[in-house]
Motif scaffolding. Structure first.
Motif, short mmCIF file in Angstrom:
data_model
loop_
_atom_site.label_atom_id
_atom_site.label_comp_id
_atom_site.label_asym_id
_atom_site.label_seq_id
_atom_site.Cartn_x
_atom_site.Cartn_y
_atom_site.Cartn_z
N LYS A 106 13.07 -35.15 27.03
CA LYS A 106 14.42 -34.83 26.54
C LYS A 106 15.38 -35.86 27.08
O LYS A 106 15.29 -36.25 28.25
N ASP B 180 17.79 -35.74 22.08
CA ASP B 180 16.44 -35.51 21.53
C ASP B 180 15.64 -34.65 22.49
O ASP B 180 15.70 -34.85 23.72
N CYS B 181 14.86 -33.72 21.92
CA CYS B 181 14.02 -32.89 22.77
C CYS B 181 12.65 -32.73 22.12
O CYS B 181 12.55 -32.39 20.93
N GLY B 182 11.60 -32.99 22.88
CA GLY B 182 10.23 -32.87 22.38
C GLY B 182 9.91 -31.43 22.02
O GLY B 182 10.39 -30.48 22.66
N THR C 296 7.82 -32.23 15.66
CA THR C 296 7.45 -32.98 16.86
C THR C 296 8.65 -33.20 17.79
O THR C 296 8.48 -33.36 19.00
N GLN C 297 9.85 -33.20 17.21
CA GLN C 297 11.06 -33.42 18.04
C GLN C 297 12.28 -32.88 17.31
O GLN C 297 12.32 -32.88 16.08
N ARG D 193 16.53 -33.20 17.13
CA ARG D 193 17.74 -33.90 17.61
C ARG D 193 18.93 -32.94 17.51
O ARG D 193 19.18 -32.38 16.44
#
Ligand SMILES: Cc1cc2nc3c(=O)[nH]c(=O)nc-3n(C[C@H](O)[C@H](O)[C@H](O)COP(=O)(O)OP(=O)(O)OC[C@H]3O[C@@H](n4cnc5c(N)ncnc54)[C@H](O)[C@@H]3O)c2cc1C
Length: 359
Positions: A74, A87-89, A193-194, A196
């Motif tokens: 992140k 952004d965070c996984g 996958t991620q 935002r």
């Protein structure tokens, strides 16, 4: 990548159901994810994605490959005059992420504290609580789009990582609605996958939810951290902790009815608990409290074997020990039947049934 067989999922679902995956793999990056899906396609076996299992009803056996989402990371990626972009996984714990945003000086997600699950699953059903929905803070969602693979599945012999299946879906195309999104409607086509996030720099307390507003009757300007802590305190009082009593939070959506149905129900049942819902093509709508409907059927605290309706909140179904996914679904059908008979209202299940990915 380590693929295990006959893997127990009991610790990977908040109901604590005994369930086995035929094959299981935990993926920590995009490459591992594509390799896992290639494995399933080449073997011609089904596959499904699991986050932390807090919104699923698992059957005793999941055929094919269960892919546990564990992509971490992140960070603040950019900022404009008005927003922070973060952004965070998909595999990050949602609650830990909320806490991290507060500690890092990006408040805005505090009303969504303590919702179990991964960040990647948050956009799937557009998680919401205490007057907020995650869609309000999402900028875009990064996915592996597997739609094209489903038609070519029979003859797949390629390298997924080189194909044009990785996409960034802007919020405007996510079709976010009450506990819904394009990702949920088209499960399992998109693997998130991620995510935002776009967090406004100008913070404003959101005390639109009555219970939260009451909490701050004597504090007119609570800080984000105070709201975060209040949400944790209120939630902890109301919901059983899955580690103590297996559950998946609310088991049913609050049904939405039109004005005429609402009026008719109000006349018939004076104590009807309902709230105005957003208009539908200019028509007034109302949300009914599903927990109240279930309670009125005399089902609060009802127990069928090892599963039952939580005694303090009728919207929550619980596993008292050794219940199975099939037993909970039977109980859910009984509840739906009772509510339909008494009120003429259909209840819809919130958690997703795995293996088939539907409710
Ligand atoms: C005690 C409790 C309280 C709760 N309170 C709330 C609440 O207040 N508000 C609310 O909205 N929800 C609530 N929930 C439901 C749950 O926390 C959320 O739905 C959460 O987002 C589920 O995350 P998960 O990682 O556990 O997803 P899972 O249960 O593992 O998966 C849910 C579905 O999403 C799919 N999925 C998971 N990850 C991905 C991915 N990366 N890409 C594609 N598909 C994926 C799975 O295949 C499955 O179909 C609660 C649950 C519990 C147990």
């Amino acid at each position: 990548m380590q693929i295990e067989s006959n893997f127990s999922l009991q610790k990977l679902n908040s109901f604590g159901f005994l369930s086995y995956a035929e094959y299981f793999v935990s993926v920590e990056d995009e490459h591992a994810l594509s390799t896992a899906i290639e494995f399933a396609l080449e073997k011609k076996i089904p596959w499904q994605v699991l986050g932390s299992g807090s919104n699923v009803v698992l059957q005793e056996f999941l055929p094919g490959l269960t892919i546990h989402m564990a992509i971490l990371g992140k960070k603040l990626v950019s900022e404009s005059a008005t927003h922070f972009y973060i952004d965070c996984g998909a595999g990050e714990s949602w609650h830990d992420f909320v806490q991290w945003t507060l500690e890092s000086g990006y408040p805005g997600l505090e009303n969504l504290a303590l919702i179990p699950g991964t960040t990647g699953a948050a956009p799937i059903q557009n998680i919401g609580a205490y007057g907020a929905e995650v869609a309000g803070m999402i900028d875009s969602v990064e996915v592996l789009d597997t739609k094209s693979l489903q038609s070519t599945e029979a003859n797949f012999a390629g390298d997924l990582s080189t194909q044009q299946n990785w996409q960034v879906i802007p919020k405007s195309e996510c079709q976010f609605a009450y506990r819904d999104s394009i990702f949920k409607r088209e499960l399992p086509a998109y693997v998130v996958t991620q995510v935002r996030f776009a967090i406004p720099k100008k913070w404003q307390a959101n005390l639109s939810y009555a219970e939260l507003a009451n909490f701050f009757l004597h504090n007119k300007s609570p800080t984000p951290l105070e709201i975060f802590e209040a949400v944790i305190a209120i939630r902890s009082r109301k919901l059983p902790h899955p580690k103590v009593l297996g559950n998946a939070g609310s088991f049913f959506h609050n049904p939405v009815v039109d004005l005429a149905t609402h009026q008719q129900l109000k006349e018939q049942f004076a104590g009807l608990v309902s709230y105005p819902a957003p208009d539908h093509f200019g028509e007034k709508q109302f949300k009914l409290a599903a927990g109240w409907l279930i309670d009125q059927c005399g089902l609060k605290g009802y127990r069928a074997g090892d599963c039952g309706v939580y005694e303090k909140q009728a919207l929550v179904l619980v596993n008292y020990g050794n219940a199975t996914g099939s037993e909970v679904l039977q109980l859910a059908n009984h509840i739906k039947h009772c509510v339909l008979e008494k009120f003429g209202v259909s209840l819809h299940q919130e958690p997703i049934n795995l293996p088939n990915g539907k409710v």
